[in-house]
Design an enzyme around this catalytic site. Structure first.
Site, PDB file in Angstrom:
ATOM      1  N   TYR A   1       0.826  -1.201   0.000  1.00 24.12           N
ATOM      2  CA  TYR A   1       0.000   0.000   0.000  1.00 24.12           C
ATOM      3  C   TYR A   1       0.861   1.252   0.000  1.00 24.12           C
ATOM      4  O   TYR A   1       2.088   1.178   0.187  1.00 24.12           O
ATOM      5  CB  TYR A   1      -0.965  -0.004   1.201  1.00 24.12           C
TER       6      TYR A   1
ATOM      7  N   LEU B   1      10.870   1.006   7.327  1.00 18.69           N
ATOM      8  CA  LEU B   1      10.316   1.487   6.066  1.00 18.69           C
ATOM      9  C   LEU B   1      11.122   2.712   5.614  1.00 18.69           C
ATOM     10  O   LEU B   1      11.467   3.560   6.444  1.00 18.69           O
ATOM     11  CB  LEU B   1       8.841   1.879   6.235  1.00 18.69           C
TER      12      LEU B   1
ATOM     13  N   GLU C   1      11.601   2.106  14.536  1.00 16.21           N
ATOM     14  CA  GLU C   1      10.754   3.216  14.071  1.00 16.21           C
ATOM     15  C   GLU C   1       9.464   3.235  14.873  1.00 16.21           C
ATOM     16  O   GLU C   1       9.264   2.404  15.769  1.00 16.21           O
ATOM     17  CB  GLU C   1      10.475   3.080  12.570  1.00 16.21           C
TER      18      GLU C   1
ATOM     19  N   ARG D   1       8.295   4.099  -4.569  1.00 13.99           N
ATOM     20  CA  ARG D   1       8.364   3.086  -3.505  1.00 13.99           C
ATOM     21  C   ARG D   1       7.364   1.964  -3.772  1.00 13.99           C
ATOM     22  O   ARG D   1       7.641   0.795  -3.502  1.00 13.99           O
ATOM     23  CB  ARG D   1       8.112   3.712  -2.135  1.00 13.99           C
TER      24      ARG D   1
ATOM     25  N   ARG E   1      -8.031 -20.942  -1.873  1.00 12.78           N
ATOM     26  CA  ARG E   1      -6.958 -20.540  -0.957  1.00 12.78           C
ATOM     27  C   ARG E   1      -5.777 -21.485  -1.116  1.00 12.78           C
ATOM     28  O   ARG E   1      -5.936 -22.704  -0.977  1.00 12.78           O
ATOM     29  CB  ARG E   1      -7.463 -20.562   0.488  1.00 12.78           C
TER      30      ARG E   1
ATOM     31  N   LYS F   1       6.473  -2.148   1.902  1.00  8.71           N
ATOM     32  CA  LYS F   1       5.299  -1.552   2.569  1.00  8.71           C
ATOM     33  C   LYS F   1       4.089  -2.470   2.399  1.00  8.71           C
ATOM     34  O   LYS F   1       3.200  -2.221   1.582  1.00  8.71           O
ATOM     35  CB  LYS F   1       5.042  -0.154   2.002  1.00  8.71           C
TER      36      LYS F   1
HETATM   37  N1  PMP Z   1       7.488   3.607   9.076  1.00  8.35           N
HETATM   38  C1  PMP Z   1       6.344   2.900   9.074  1.00  8.35           C
HETATM   39  C2  PMP Z   1       6.312   1.595   9.777  1.00  8.35           C
HETATM   40  C3  PMP Z   1       5.200   3.416   8.453  1.00  8.35           C
HETATM   41  O1  PMP Z   1       4.053   2.701   8.453  1.00  8.35           O
HETATM   42  C4  PMP Z   1       5.254   4.694   7.843  1.00  8.35           C
HETATM   43  C5  PMP Z   1       4.042   5.315   7.217  1.00  8.35           C
HETATM   44  N2  PMP Z   1       3.443   4.533   6.276  1.00  8.35           N
HETATM   45  C6  PMP Z   1       6.472   5.388   7.862  1.00  8.35           C
HETATM   46  C7  PMP Z   1       7.568   4.815   8.481  1.00  8.35           C
HETATM   47  C8  PMP Z   1       6.607   6.742   7.225  1.00  8.35           C
HETATM   48  O2  PMP Z   1       6.675   6.633   5.830  1.00  8.35           O
HETATM   49  P1  PMP Z   1       6.176   7.807   4.898  1.00  8.35           P
HETATM   50  O3  PMP Z   1       6.955   9.017   5.266  1.00  8.35           O
HETATM   51  O4  PMP Z   1       6.498   7.337   3.528  1.00  8.35           O
HETATM   52  O5  PMP Z   1       4.717   7.962   5.155  1.00  8.35           O
END
Ligand code: PMP
Length: 286
Positions: free
Chosen positions: A33, A206, A182, A52, A101, A150
């Site tokens: 996503y 991410l 994070e 991305r 499935r 992601k």
């Molecule tokens: N880390 C994680 C785990 C996230 O879910 C997100 C937001 N989707 C981010 C970092 C920040 O990424 P972005 O700046 O691309 O929204």
């Protein structure tokens, strides 16, 4: 009011949009996503999100069902038809619905599923929360090892958010091998003196689109940046802390596991970075 959403090539009222119960996004979280912000009716860093998305799909050997130009047009059409001034656009692509499935990926003739919808958030950039900052707890990072992709496997981050709320806080920072990876849905930073510290890129986090932009603006403004792991103790003793994400931009963190960070108010570096990020991103929004 019913939203218009986009599903597999069609614009539909949200109540009429349907996805199969055999969809692999539903059965296996086999999907990726993106969330792109809209400010003043324009998309913030669409190119970064599209890039991305292509990378996430590539890492999972998933076909991209839409060209970048068409994807941009769908984003714009949804902004127009739903009359979005400020908000976000959610995009999800899954490996589609096989006829049953099965752990094995389906044959190439199974079309990926693509869904986009808008979330209106008037005044998104003027968040009152950003003026006071958020409180964060630390929790163990119990996600899978490829957080650079992601994917829609968001159960643990969702649980982390609930743990934070149960503790009277706003979010959780996740810890692995003694260092912060994070936040549940954002990248994490601390400031010590005049240096901004944030974890280096790798499979553990991410690769935030907002992170890339904020670090570029910080360097352009002659701020010092160190990309390395940091501990919770280091964070508690920091002068400032903040997070970045596409939907919250730069968000100051004022408390961590009950310890007040700096003065307990949003710090000057986080505040300045938020201003620069919003100003520069609006200039090049499309
Ligand atoms: N880390 C994680 C785990 C996230 O879910 C997100 C937001 N989707 C981010 C970092 C920040 O990424 P972005 O700046 O691309 O929204």
């Amino acid at each position: 009011m019913s939203r218009t959403v986009y599903v597999n090539g069609e614009y539909l009222p949200e109540g009429e949009a349907k996805v199969s119960i055999f969809d692999r996004g539903f059965l296996f979280a086999d999907g990726v996503y993106e969330v792109t912000s809209v400010l003043d009716g324009k998309l913030i860093d669409f190119a970064g999100h599209a890039k991305r998305l292509a990378r996430s799909l590539g890492e999972l050997d998933m076909r991209n069902p839409i060209s970048t130009d068409d994807l941009l047009e769908v984003h714009r059409e949804l902004v127009r038809t739903n009359d979005i001034t400020d908000g976000v656009i959610y995009l999800q692509i899954t490996r589609g619905a096989a006829s049953d499935r099965d752990f094995a990926f389906p044959a190439d003739d199974v079309e990926p599923t693509i869904v986009l919808f808008t979330q209106s958030k008037p005044g998104l950039a003027d968040s009152p929360t950003a003026k006071v900052g958020i409180k964060v707890i630390s929790i163990a990072d119990e996600r899978w090892g490829r957080r650079d992709i992601k994917t829609v496997q968001l159960l643990y981050p969702s649980m982390g958010k609930m743990m934070a709320m149960a503790a009277g806080c706003d979010d959780a920072w996740m810890i692995e091998d003694g260092a912060v990876t994070e936040g549940t849905s954002n990248n994490a930073y601390i400031v010590k003196g005049d240096t901004i510290i944030t974890r280096h890129l790798g499979h553990e986090i991410l690769h935030g689109i907002t992170r890339a932009a904020v670090l570029r603006f910080a360097r352009e403004a002659q701020m010092k940046v160190e990309e390395r792991p940091f501990t919770i103790d280091e964070a508690k003793a920091a002068d400032e802390a903040f997070t970045t994400s596409a939907s919250a931009f730069v968000m100051p963190v004022v408390e961590l596991d009950g310890a007040v960070i700096g003065t307990g108010k949003p710090g000057p570096i986080a505040t300045r970075l938020r201003e620069i990020y919003l100003e520069e991103s609006r200039k090049v929004a499309i």
